[in-house]
Design a protein around this motif. Structure first.
Motif, PDB file in Angstrom:
ATOM      1  N   SER A  88       0.814  -1.224   0.000  1.00  0.00           N
ATOM      2  CA  SER A  88       0.000   0.000   0.000  1.00  0.00           C
ATOM      3  C   SER A  88       0.848   1.275   0.000  1.00  0.00           C
ATOM      4  O   SER A  88       0.362   2.334  -0.380  1.00  0.00           O
ATOM      5  N   LEU A  89       2.096   1.169   0.427  1.00  0.00           N
ATOM      6  CA  LEU A  89       2.972   2.353   0.434  1.00  0.00           C
ATOM      7  C   LEU A  89       3.774   2.507  -0.856  1.00  0.00           C
ATOM      8  O   LEU A  89       4.488   3.475  -1.031  1.00  0.00           O
ATOM      9  N   TRP A  90       3.705   1.540  -1.762  1.00  0.00           N
ATOM     10  CA  TRP A  90       4.421   1.558  -3.026  1.00  0.00           C
ATOM     11  C   TRP A  90       5.875   1.944  -2.817  1.00  0.00           C
ATOM     12  O   TRP A  90       6.581   1.372  -2.021  1.00  0.00           O
ATOM     13  N   TYR A 122       4.609  10.271  -2.016  1.00  0.00           N
ATOM     14  CA  TYR A 122       3.209  10.605  -2.269  1.00  0.00           C
ATOM     15  C   TYR A 122       2.241   9.577  -1.712  1.00  0.00           C
ATOM     16  O   TYR A 122       1.108   9.902  -1.411  1.00  0.00           O
ATOM     17  N   GLN A 123       2.636   8.336  -1.556  1.00  0.00           N
ATOM     18  CA  GLN A 123       1.759   7.308  -1.029  1.00  0.00           C
ATOM     19  C   GLN A 123       1.974   7.091   0.470  1.00  0.00           C
ATOM     20  O   GLN A 123       1.296   6.285   1.090  1.00  0.00           O
ATOM     21  N   HIS A 149       1.890   7.365   4.436  1.00  0.00           N
ATOM     22  CA  HIS A 149       0.989   7.821   5.495  1.00  0.00           C
ATOM     23  C   HIS A 149       1.326   7.038   6.749  1.00  0.00           C
ATOM     24  O   HIS A 149       1.833   5.901   6.684  1.00  0.00           O
TER      25      HIS A 149
END
Length: 91
Positions: free
Chosen positions: A49-51, A83-84, A86
């Motif tokens: 999910s974080l690429w 950008y990915q 979080h």
């Protein structure tokens, strides 16, 4: 015009827009060079999910290598790999 090339930071200070400066005389500036695809070709697993943002923690050298490759190919601007990113994704 000069008004399009500058960003007013305050009443006293005007700073040139770095993207306009990077574009030079070209009519367009491409900002996406396929960072995730390139780091995958360098051996990183981006099935997360974080690429590419996960590489900032686990293998920042691959991000540096990808940016160096892009500059060697003629790039004039580098973008972040965050950008990915979080906080929840890092837990």
């Amino acid at each position: 015009t000069a008004s399009h090339r500058c960003i007013a930071m305050s009443k006293r200070k005007i700073v040139n827009d770095p993207l306009t400066d990077s574009r030079g005389t070209d009519s367009v500036l491409i900002l996406d060079g396929g960072l995730a695809t390139h780091i995958e070709s360098l051996g990183e697993n981006i099935d997360h999910s974080l690429w590419s943002a996960l590489c900032l923690i686990k293998n920042p050298k691959v991000i540096k290598r990808a940016h160096a490759d892009f500059y060697a190919a003629g790039a004039r601007v580098a973008i972040t790999a965050s950008y990915q990113a979080h906080l929840d994704g890092f837990h």
